[in-house]
Design an enzyme around this catalytic site. Structure first.
Site, PDB file in Angstrom:
ATOM      1  N   GLU A 320       0.817  -1.217   0.000  1.00 30.57           N
ATOM      2  CA  GLU A 320       0.000   0.000   0.000  1.00 30.57           C
ATOM      3  C   GLU A 320       0.852   1.269   0.000  1.00 30.57           C
ATOM      4  O   GLU A 320       0.777   2.071   0.939  1.00 30.57           O
ATOM      5  CB  GLU A 320      -0.894   0.007   1.245  1.00 30.57           C
ATOM      6  CG  GLU A 320      -1.863  -1.153   1.296  1.00 30.57           C
ATOM      7  CD  GLU A 320      -2.578  -1.278   2.627  1.00 30.57           C
ATOM      8  OE1 GLU A 320      -3.643  -1.903   2.647  1.00 30.57           O
ATOM      9  OE2 GLU A 320      -2.063  -0.762   3.642  1.00 30.57           O
ATOM     10  N   GLY A 322       1.814   4.965  -0.485  1.00 29.75           N
ATOM     11  CA  GLY A 322       1.162   6.252  -0.740  1.00 29.75           C
ATOM     12  C   GLY A 322       2.237   7.254  -1.120  1.00 29.75           C
ATOM     13  O   GLY A 322       2.394   7.645  -2.271  1.00 29.75           O
ATOM     14  N   ARG A 323       3.053   7.591  -0.108  1.00 29.60           N
ATOM     15  CA  ARG A 323       4.122   8.573  -0.292  1.00 29.60           C
ATOM     16  C   ARG A 323       5.044   8.221  -1.461  1.00 29.60           C
ATOM     17  O   ARG A 323       5.430   9.095  -2.246  1.00 29.60           O
ATOM     18  CB  ARG A 323       4.935   8.638   0.995  1.00 29.60           C
ATOM     19  CG  ARG A 323       6.031   9.687   0.997  1.00 29.60           C
ATOM     20  CD  ARG A 323       6.954   9.535   2.211  1.00 29.60           C
ATOM     21  NE  ARG A 323       6.296   9.047   3.378  1.00 29.60           N
ATOM     22  CZ  ARG A 323       5.884   9.804   4.417  1.00 29.60           C
ATOM     23  NH1 ARG A 323       6.140  11.083   4.419  1.00 29.60           N
ATOM     24  NH2 ARG A 323       5.254   9.270   5.453  1.00 29.60           N
ATOM     25  N   TYR A 364       6.603  16.781  12.292  1.00 28.73           N
ATOM     26  CA  TYR A 364       7.542  15.644  12.366  1.00 28.73           C
ATOM     27  C   TYR A 364       8.992  16.071  12.279  1.00 28.73           C
ATOM     28  O   TYR A 364       9.860  15.215  12.106  1.00 28.73           O
ATOM     29  CB  TYR A 364       7.300  14.666  11.201  1.00 28.73           C
ATOM     30  CG  TYR A 364       5.868  14.284  10.952  1.00 28.73           C
ATOM     31  CD1 TYR A 364       5.123  13.615  11.905  1.00 28.73           C
ATOM     32  CD2 TYR A 364       5.268  14.582   9.728  1.00 28.73           C
ATOM     33  CE1 TYR A 364       3.801  13.255  11.652  1.00 28.73           C
ATOM     34  CE2 TYR A 364       3.955  14.220   9.471  1.00 28.73           C
ATOM     35  CZ  TYR A 364       3.236  13.558  10.438  1.00 28.73           C
ATOM     36  OH  TYR A 364       1.932  13.205  10.183  1.00 28.73           O
ATOM     37  N   CYS A 391       0.854  32.929  12.126  1.00 30.59           N
ATOM     38  CA  CYS A 391       1.198  33.574  13.386  1.00 30.59           C
ATOM     39  C   CYS A 391       1.765  32.586  14.388  1.00 30.59           C
ATOM     40  O   CYS A 391       1.172  32.360  15.447  1.00 30.59           O
ATOM     41  CB  CYS A 391      -0.032  34.276  13.935  1.00 30.59           C
ATOM     42  SG  CYS A 391      -0.576  35.536  12.806  1.00 30.59           S
ATOM     43  N   TYR A 421       0.937  13.966   1.755  1.00 35.15           N
ATOM     44  CA  TYR A 421       0.657  14.469   3.103  1.00 35.15           C
ATOM     45  C   TYR A 421       0.872  15.977   3.249  1.00 35.15           C
ATOM     46  O   TYR A 421       1.142  16.456   4.341  1.00 35.15           O
ATOM     47  CB  TYR A 421       1.472  13.700   4.155  1.00 35.15           C
ATOM     48  CG  TYR A 421       1.228  12.208   4.091  1.00 35.15           C
ATOM     49  CD1 TYR A 421       0.010  11.676   4.474  1.00 35.15           C
ATOM     50  CD2 TYR A 421       2.217  11.346   3.625  1.00 35.15           C
ATOM     51  CE1 TYR A 421      -0.226  10.305   4.391  1.00 35.15           C
ATOM     52  CE2 TYR A 421       1.986   9.972   3.537  1.00 35.15           C
ATOM     53  CZ  TYR A 421       0.761   9.472   3.921  1.00 35.15           C
ATOM     54  OH  TYR A 421       0.535   8.123   3.832  1.00 35.15           O
TER      55      TYR A 421
HETATM   56  N1  LLP Z   1      -1.278   1.595   4.650  1.00 30.69           N
HETATM   57  C1  LLP Z   1      -1.685   1.934   5.880  1.00 30.69           C
HETATM   58  C2  LLP Z   1      -2.507   1.009   6.649  1.00 30.69           C
HETATM   59  C3  LLP Z   1      -1.322   3.172   6.420  1.00 30.69           C
HETATM   60  O1  LLP Z   1      -1.718   3.498   7.631  1.00 30.69           O
HETATM   61  C4  LLP Z   1      -0.520   4.057   5.658  1.00 30.69           C
HETATM   62  C5  LLP Z   1      -0.125   5.351   6.188  1.00 30.69           C
HETATM   63  C6  LLP Z   1      -0.134   3.662   4.371  1.00 30.69           C
HETATM   64  C7  LLP Z   1      -0.528   2.422   3.902  1.00 30.69           C
HETATM   65  C8  LLP Z   1       0.682   4.532   3.473  1.00 30.69           C
HETATM   66  O2  LLP Z   1       1.912   4.866   3.997  1.00 30.69           O
HETATM   67  P1  LLP Z   1       2.994   5.599   3.061  1.00 30.69           P
HETATM   68  O3  LLP Z   1       3.405   4.626   1.996  1.00 30.69           O
HETATM   69  O4  LLP Z   1       2.341   6.789   2.457  1.00 30.69           O
HETATM   70  O5  LLP Z   1       4.073   5.969   3.982  1.00 30.69           O
HETATM   71  N2  LLP Z   1       1.103  12.008   7.808  1.00 30.69           N
HETATM   72  C9  LLP Z   1       2.340  11.248   7.916  1.00 30.69           C
HETATM   73  C10 LLP Z   1       2.195   9.852   7.373  1.00 30.69           C
HETATM   74  C11 LLP Z   1       1.098   9.073   8.048  1.00 30.69           C
HETATM   75  C12 LLP Z   1       0.900   7.748   7.384  1.00 30.69           C
HETATM   76  C13 LLP Z   1      -0.310   7.059   7.891  1.00 30.69           C
HETATM   77  N3  LLP Z   1      -0.545   5.790   7.310  1.00 30.69           N
HETATM   78  C14 LLP Z   1       3.443  12.003   7.177  1.00 30.69           C
HETATM   79  O6  LLP Z   1       3.191  13.078   6.678  1.00 30.69           O
HETATM   80  O7  LLP Z   1       4.569  11.527   7.127  1.00 30.69           O
END
Ligand code: LLP
Length: 463
Positions: A320, A322-323, A364, A391, A421
Site C-alpha cells: 500500500e 502512498g508517499r 515531524y 502567526c 501528506y
Molecule cells: N497503509 C496503511 C494502513 C497506512 O496506515 C498508511 C499510512 C499507508 C498504507 C501509506 O503509507 P505511506 O506509503 O504513504 O508511507 N502524515 C504522515 C504519514 C502518516 C501515514 C499514515 N498511514 C506524514 O506526513 O509523514
C-alpha cells in the site's frame, strides 16, 4: 536593504543541528533528480520548467502558493510499482497521501487498487468511478455509516482493526445479506526507525491487534466463526518514511508465522497477505530510497522463503504505497515576500504559504529542500530558513537551506517532494485558503483541485 552572504565555514556547525546541511551545495542552480519530479528541468535561460511549462507561467496562471503535480511522473511511478510486483500481487495506492478524482482515474488506468481510510476518501474513489472491488477500507475507528456504505457498495476488502469492529462489520454484512471479504490488521512488534508519530507496528498504540498477546489469533478465531465474514488474509503496516527493508522482513516473517499458526489450528490456509505501505522517499539528496523492483524482490523473496519453510502455499501479496508514489511527483510553488537577515545567524525568507499547506516540518521535524526557480543566480549561498506567513514561530517550511544571497521579494521558490501528506493535511489556519493542485503533462496544465476562496470559507460559517 543589503544582505551579505554568510561565508560557508565552520561557524555553521554551531547553528545547524546534527544531520542537517552543514555546507552549501556546489551549485545552487542544479536540481537534483533524486528530489525533483521526473520532468522538472532548469532551462538555459535559468528558469525552471515542468512538463515543458515554465513555472513563471504557472505562477501567473494559477497563482501561488500552488502544488504543481507532474502527471507523467505519477503515472510512471504507478507503472513501476505495478510492473515490479507483477500479476501475482496487488498494489493499493494509499489515498491518505493525496486523493482527488483525477488521481483516482490515473490509478484506475494504470492498474492500481486503492486504499481508503474514511467515508470521504471512499466517496471520492466511488465518485471517480473506481470499481468497489478494487477498494480496501482501513481505519481504527470506522463509523457504522462508513462500514455500512463500504459493505453496501461491495468494497473488495475491509481491514479489521479491533474486536469491536469484527462485530460491527459482521452485523452490517448480515443486515445487507452479504459475505464481506476482510483482512485482520496485526501489530507485529517491529520498531520502525522513523518518527514516533508515524511508526505503527510496536504494540503500545491504537492500530491493529497484537501478535504478541494473542489478540491477533483470537481475532482470527472470532472471524472464522462468522458466516457473514470471509477472512482472506492478514495485514501489517509498520510505519512510514522507512528506508531499511529489515523491518518489512521481520514483519513478513511474523505474518507468515501467524498464517502457519492459523493453518495448524484451523486447517485453513489464508490466500492473502498485505504488508502495508511506508516506503521512504528522498526529501533531500541525502535520502536514499529503494526502487520498487528492489522492494518487490525483497518482499517476494522473504514471503516465498518463509512459506516454503512452513509448507504453505505462497499467498497473494499486496502493498500500500502512498508517499512513494505521489510524494516525489509534486512541488509547492511559493512567492518570496519579506526577507529578514539576522546577522550572524541566518536569513528568514517568508513565503506566501506555510504550515497551512505543509504541516510536516512542524509536526515531524521533516526536512525539505528548496530552490529558486524563477531565475538562475550566481550569487553566494545564504544560509536561510524558509518560513510561512502564519502567526507562529514554528511555522517553518524548510528549516535549513542555502539560497542565493540576491534573493528578492517576488522571486519564486519551489519545495520539492510535497506530493504526499501536504495537500491532504492542509488546513485553514489563520483562515488561509488552501492552495490548488495543478496537474501538468506534455505542455498542458489543468487544475485538479481548485484554490479555496473566501466564499468557500464563509459558506461553512453560517453566522
Ligand atoms: N497503509 C496503511 C494502513 C497506512 O496506515 C498508511 C499510512 C499507508 C498504507 C501509506 O503509507 P505511506 O506509503 O504513504 O508511507 N502524515 C504522515 C504519514 C502518516 C501515514 C499514515 N498511514 C506524514 O506526513 O509523514
Amino acid at each position: 536593504m543589503s544582505r551579505s552572504a554568510h561565508p560557508a565555514g565552520p561557524r555553521y556547525a554551531d547553528v545547524l543541528p546534527e544531520g542537517h546541511y552543514t555546507a552549501p551545495p556546489a551549485d545552487l542552480n542544479s536540481l537534483d533528480s533524486r528530489v525533483w519530479a521526473q520532468t522538472v528541468e532548469r532551462t538555459p535561460d535559468g528558469s525552471v520548467t515542468v512538463g515543458g511549462l515554465d513555472v513563471r507561467r504557472l505562477a501567473e496562471e494559477f497563482g501561488t502558493p500552488a502544488y504543481i503535480m507532474d502527471e507523467t511522473d505519477f503515472r510512471a511511478r504507478c507503472r513501476a510499482w505495478r510492473d515490479a510486483f507483477g500479476q501475482d500481487a496487488d498494489v493499493f495506492y494509499a489515498g491518505k497521501a493525496f486523493l482527488s478524482r483525477a488521481v483516482v482515474r490515473w490509478l484506475y488506468e494504470e492498474g492500481l487498487n486503492l486504499d481508503v481510510c474514511s467515508g470521504g476518501e471512499l466517496a471520492t474513489a466511488l465518485a471517480a468511478g473506481m470499481p468497489a472491488e478494487r477498494i480496501a477500507l482501513h481505519g481504527n475507528n470506522k463509523s457504522n455509516e462508513e462500514i455500512h456504505r463500504a459493505v453496501e457498495v461491495g468494497v473488495g476488502r475491509i481491514v479489521l482493526d479491533s474486536f469491536q469492529e469484527i462485530a460491527r462489520v459482521a452485523h452490517a454484512a448480515e443486515r445487507l445479506g452479504r459475505r464481506q471479504p476482510v483482512q485482520i490488521r496485526v501489530t507485529v512488534g517491529v520498531e520502525a526507525h522513523t518518527h514516533e508519530f508515524i511508526a505503527t507496528a510496536h504494540e503500545d498504540q491504537k492500530f491493529g491487534l497484537a501478535l504478541a498477546d494473542g489478540g491477533a489469533a483470537e481475532a482470527v478465531r472470532r472471524v472464522l466463526m462468522l458466516e457473514s465474514l470471509e477472512l482472506t488474509g492478514i495485514h501489517s503496516h509498520i510505519g512510514s518514511q522507512i528506508f531499511d527493508m529489515a523491518g518489512f522482513e521481520v514483519s513478513a516473517r511474523r505474518v507468515v508465522g501467524l498464517l502457519t499458526q492459523i493453518r495448524d489450528e484451523h486447517g485453513v490456509e489464508l490466500p492473502e497477505i498485505d504488508l502495508g505501505g511506508g516506503l521512504g522517499i528522498a526529501y533531500t539528496p541525502e535520502d536514499d530510497p529503494r526502487e520498487p523492483h528492489e522492494i518487490a524482490k525483497s518482499l517476494g523473496d522473504i514471503v516465498t522463503r518463509e512459506c516454503e519453510a512452513a509448507g504453505l502455499a505462497v499467498p497473494r501479496l499486496s502493498v500500500e504505497p502512498g508517499r512513494a508514489i505521489v510524494g516525489p511527483t509534486a512541488f509547492t510553488l511559493y512567492e518570496v515576500g519579506t526577507i529578514k537577515e539576522l546577522e550572524g545567524l541566518r536569513t528568514y525568507v517568508s513565503v506566501d504559504g506555510g504550515m497551512s499547506d505543509n504541516i510536516r516540518t512542524a509536526l515531524y521535524d521533516a526536512e525539505y529542500s528548496v530552490a529558486l526557480v524563477s531565475r538562475a543566480s550566481d550569487a553566494e549561498p545564504m544560509l536561510s530558513r524558509v518560513v510561512g506567513k502564519h502567526c507562529e514561530s514554528g511555522d517553518i517550511v524548510v528549516r535549513d537551506a542555502f539560497l542565493p544571497a540576491d534573493l528578492a521579494p517576488g522571486d519564486l521558490l519551489a519545495v520539492p517532494a510535497t506530493g504526499a501528506y501536504c495537500r491532504s493535511m492542509a488546513s485553514n489556519y489563520n483562515h488561509a485558503l488552501r492552495p490548488p493542485v495543478v496537474a501538468v503533462r506534455d505542455g498542458q496544465a489543468r487544475t485538479i483541485v481548485r484554490r479555496e476562496t473566501e466564499e468557500d470559507l464563509l459558506r461553512l460559517d453560517v453566522g
